[in-house]
Enzyme design. Structure first.
Site, PDB file in Angstrom:
ATOM      1  N   ARG A  32      51.155  29.061 -31.681  1.00  0.00           N
ATOM      2  CA  ARG A  32      51.630  27.713 -31.356  1.00  0.00           C
ATOM      3  C   ARG A  32      50.516  26.876 -30.730  1.00  0.00           C
ATOM      4  NH1 ARG A  32      51.950  24.208 -27.112  1.00  0.00           N
ATOM      5  NH2 ARG A  32      52.442  25.949 -25.740  1.00  0.00           N
ATOM      6  N   ASP A  33      50.161  27.166 -29.501  1.00  0.00           N
ATOM      7  CA  ASP A  33      49.148  26.374 -28.812  1.00  0.00           C
ATOM      8  C   ASP A  33      47.766  26.566 -29.419  1.00  0.00           C
ATOM      9  OD1 ASP A  33      48.314  24.605 -26.826  1.00  0.00           O
ATOM     10  OD2 ASP A  33      47.803  26.214 -25.440  1.00  0.00           O
ATOM     11  N   HIS A 225      48.405  29.451 -17.089  1.00  0.00           N
ATOM     12  CA  HIS A 225      47.898  29.081 -18.410  1.00  0.00           C
ATOM     13  C   HIS A 225      46.584  28.339 -18.209  1.00  0.00           C
ATOM     14  CE1 HIS A 225      48.916  27.635 -22.696  1.00  0.00           C
ATOM     15  NE2 HIS A 225      47.739  27.099 -22.410  1.00  0.00           N
ATOM     16  N   HIS A 227      42.695  26.993 -19.423  1.00  0.00           N
ATOM     17  CA  HIS A 227      41.731  26.645 -20.468  1.00  0.00           C
ATOM     18  C   HIS A 227      40.333  26.899 -19.921  1.00  0.00           C
ATOM     19  CE1 HIS A 227      44.452  23.896 -23.143  1.00  0.00           C
ATOM     20  NE2 HIS A 227      45.004  25.053 -22.861  1.00  0.00           N
ATOM     21  N   CYS A 258      44.015  21.095 -26.304  1.00  0.00           N
ATOM     22  CA  CYS A 258      45.149  20.195 -26.097  1.00  0.00           C
ATOM     23  C   CYS A 258      44.894  18.913 -26.867  1.00  0.00           C
ATOM     24  CB  CYS A 258      45.349  19.881 -24.607  1.00  0.00           C
ATOM     25  SG  CYS A 258      46.714  18.722 -24.316  1.00  0.00           S
ATOM     26  N   ASN A 267      41.932  28.033 -25.081  1.00  0.00           N
ATOM     27  CA  ASN A 267      42.665  28.822 -24.099  1.00  0.00           C
ATOM     28  C   ASN A 267      41.871  30.062 -23.711  1.00  0.00           C
ATOM     29  OD1 ASN A 267      45.533  27.596 -24.025  1.00  0.00           O
ATOM     30  ND2 ASN A 267      45.138  27.796 -26.212  1.00  0.00           N
TER      31      ASN A 267
END
Length: 316
Positions: A32-33, A225, A227, A258, A267
């Protein structure tokens, strides 16, 4: 092949680090991300193969897709098709992101059992990412969370811009705690604290988590979470582990960024996380060799190598 065959030592838990959790749940966000910011659309079949490979590597949670309108995230416009073709592995969770009630309806129709909503800790990012004010975003999420819970679906709350905002600068711990508590109080099972532009440092991480503790928020209801914009994602994760956090978001091969924050790089790579956890003697349940193979394969599909140092070292 297991981790021992590629040279990773099986280190026993150190009695000098009793504050570290015995086990960490890795919340894999690659499908997903990791993929949402790719400019070239990834075929549905490739996405399904990616998830299946992550399943085989032992990831307990694989965040699979998003039910955001295709206009905003065209890469994930095949959300229903991906979930329909998924070979679900018993015991594995497959969350999907939902932005509103319509997104939740689509997710429920696709058989999703875990959903996530995404809020901002700052006014500026709420306006740019959600087309909403800081307060309005919570009013919009409340019926989404309520209907999800009524359907027997677990809800996670993502909180963005926790450690810094490109328009507002540093974000106070008090504001983050206030926003996080609002998500928990409306029914989110867990919140994930997002370093959306990758500016956090270990000291900031500890300060924010201490603020949640002071507000009587159980650390067990908090995930992190990070980055890696400034190369601090792994150090920040270690700081969070020392504060008792036991759920860590990461992306296979370090995929992602993002789309609404241009300075954000990838990430935290799941392989880098697994290498560190193994060395600390923390249980994680992931086969690192299979994971490296998966990220190497996915890099070939995308036409670019993984930025993960562990993938680079072990893929050789």
């Amino acid at each position: 092949m297991g981790v021992r065959e590629i040279g990773l030592p099986e280190v026993t838990r150190s009695p000098e680090s009793p504050e570290l959790p015995e086990k960490v749940t890795i919340w894999e966000v690659g499908p997903r991300d990791g993929l949402q910011n790719e400019s070239e659309v990834v075929p549905t079949a490739v996405k399904l193969e990616f998830v299946n490979r992550l399943n085989a590597a032992g990831l307990p949670v694989v965040e699979t897709t998003s039910f955001v309108h295709p206009k905003w995230v065209p890469q994930l416009s095949d959300a229903a098709e991906v979930l329909d073709g998924l070979a679900r592995k018993p015991g594995v969770r497959y969350p999907a992101l939902v932005p509103n009630e319509r997104g939740l309806e689509r997710a429920l129709s696709a058989g999703v059992e875990d959903v996530a909503v995404f809020a901002s800790a700052t006014e500026s990012f709420a306006e740019r990412n959600l087309n909403s004010s800081f307060d309005q975003q919570f009013a919009a999420f409340r019926p989404v969370v309520r209907k999800a819970l009524e359907a027997g679906v677990r809800v996670r709350g993502y909180l963005s811009m926790v450690f810094g905002d490109p328009w507002e600068g540093p974000v106070s711990a008090e504001r983050v705690v206030s926003a996080g508590r609002r998500l928990l109080e409306m029914g989110c099972d867990q919140i994930s604290l997002g370093d959306t532009i990758g500016v956090a440092t270990p000291g900031q991480v500890e300060a924010v988590l201490r603020a949640f503790r002071a507000a009587d928020v159980p650390i067990g209801r908090i995930g992190v979470h990070f980055h890696d914009t400034y190369g601090q994602a792994l150090a920040n994760t270690y700081a969070a582990l020392r504060m008792g956090v036991s759920t860590v978001d990461s992306s296979a091969g370090g995929l992602g960024g993002c789309p609404y924050a241009g300075s954000a790089t990838g990430n935290l790579a799941t392989e880098d996380l697994v290498w560190m956890l193994q060395g600390l003697g923390i249980e994680h349940g992931v086969d690192l060799k299979m994971l490296v193979d998966t990220s190497t394969w996915m890099g070939e599909q995308l036409g670019k190598p993984s930025p993960s140092p562990v993938v680079k070292a072990l893929a050789r």
